[in-house]
Scaffold this motif. Sequence first.
Motif, PDB file in Angstrom:
ATOM      1  N   LEU A 195      -2.308  53.242  15.176  1.00 23.38           N
ATOM      2  CA  LEU A 195      -1.070  53.326  15.941  1.00 23.38           C
ATOM      3  C   LEU A 195      -0.333  54.616  15.582  1.00 23.38           C
ATOM      4  O   LEU A 195      -0.505  55.150  14.488  1.00 23.38           O
ATOM      5  N   GLN A 240       4.760  54.714  18.643  1.00 19.42           N
ATOM      6  CA  GLN A 240       4.786  53.299  18.977  1.00 19.42           C
ATOM      7  C   GLN A 240       5.572  52.494  17.957  1.00 19.42           C
ATOM      8  O   GLN A 240       6.070  51.415  18.266  1.00 19.42           O
ATOM      9  N   VAL A 241       5.635  53.020  16.734  1.00 21.72           N
ATOM     10  CA  VAL A 241       6.309  52.332  15.636  1.00 21.72           C
ATOM     11  C   VAL A 241       7.126  53.355  14.865  1.00 21.72           C
ATOM     12  O   VAL A 241       6.653  54.465  14.604  1.00 21.72           O
ATOM     13  N   VAL A 283       2.589  45.602  18.953  1.00 28.21           N
ATOM     14  CA  VAL A 283       2.575  47.011  19.333  1.00 28.21           C
ATOM     15  C   VAL A 283       1.332  47.309  20.161  1.00 28.21           C
ATOM     16  O   VAL A 283       1.404  47.982  21.202  1.00 28.21           O
ATOM     17  N   GLN A 299       7.218  48.467  21.565  1.00 32.66           N
ATOM     18  CA  GLN A 299       7.584  49.529  20.631  1.00 32.66           C
ATOM     19  C   GLN A 299       8.476  48.886  19.579  1.00 32.66           C
ATOM     20  O   GLN A 299       9.365  48.090  19.913  1.00 32.66           O
ATOM     21  N   VAL A 300       8.251  49.218  18.308  1.00 30.07           N
ATOM     22  CA  VAL A 300       8.937  48.521  17.218  1.00 30.07           C
ATOM     23  C   VAL A 300       9.566  49.500  16.236  1.00 30.07           C
ATOM     24  O   VAL A 300       8.934  50.470  15.822  1.00 30.07           O
ATOM     25  N   TRP A 335      12.974  49.068  22.504  1.00 33.68           N
ATOM     26  CA  TRP A 335      12.407  49.020  21.153  1.00 33.68           C
ATOM     27  C   TRP A 335      12.875  47.735  20.478  1.00 33.68           C
ATOM     28  O   TRP A 335      14.080  47.461  20.427  1.00 33.68           O
TER      29      TRP A 335
END
Length: 178
Positions: free
Chosen positions: A112, A4-5, A83, A88-89, A31
């Motif tokens: 996460l 997710q990150v 998130v 998504q980052v 993203w």
Amino acid sequence: MSYQVIVLNGGSSSGKSRLARELQKVLPGAWLSLSVDDLVDAMPPALVDGGDGIGFGDQGEVSVGDDFRALETAWMAGIAAMVRAGAQVVLDDVFLSGARSQARVRTQLEGLNVLWVGVRCAPEIAAARELARGDRTPGMAELQAEVVHEGVHYDLEVDTGTTESPECARAVAARVTS
């Protein structure tokens, strides 16, 4: 594991921002790219270059105070909330305190799925990039090149000094999609 990150940690002018842009091109889905520079740019002028905010010395040193830390905590909580809400980052950061910085970020991103990526670049290459950019305090890139990695644990490391950003992005993307 579905990440997710993606946290990119490296010194100033190590190639994190370019890598983040390349990742946005090759990763599946949308993203967001966020950077600690975004936080600094959003801060009020009174907290930049002095006080309890963030300061930049003549030789490239960076100091942070309590007000910066409080805003950084809120910033990271906001990223974590985005998130958790489905974004998504790719986070471009500079762990000035090495392992202690990673611990602060890890606490905010608890629960996460995070891919920790070290972005390395030889100090002399980062210094040359810094000089070419013209928007950084001279000496910052060289001072940060190694110290930001001290005690930090990564899932993957890339070297933008020896490998072009698109190839580094493909390596990271392969890890994300595997």
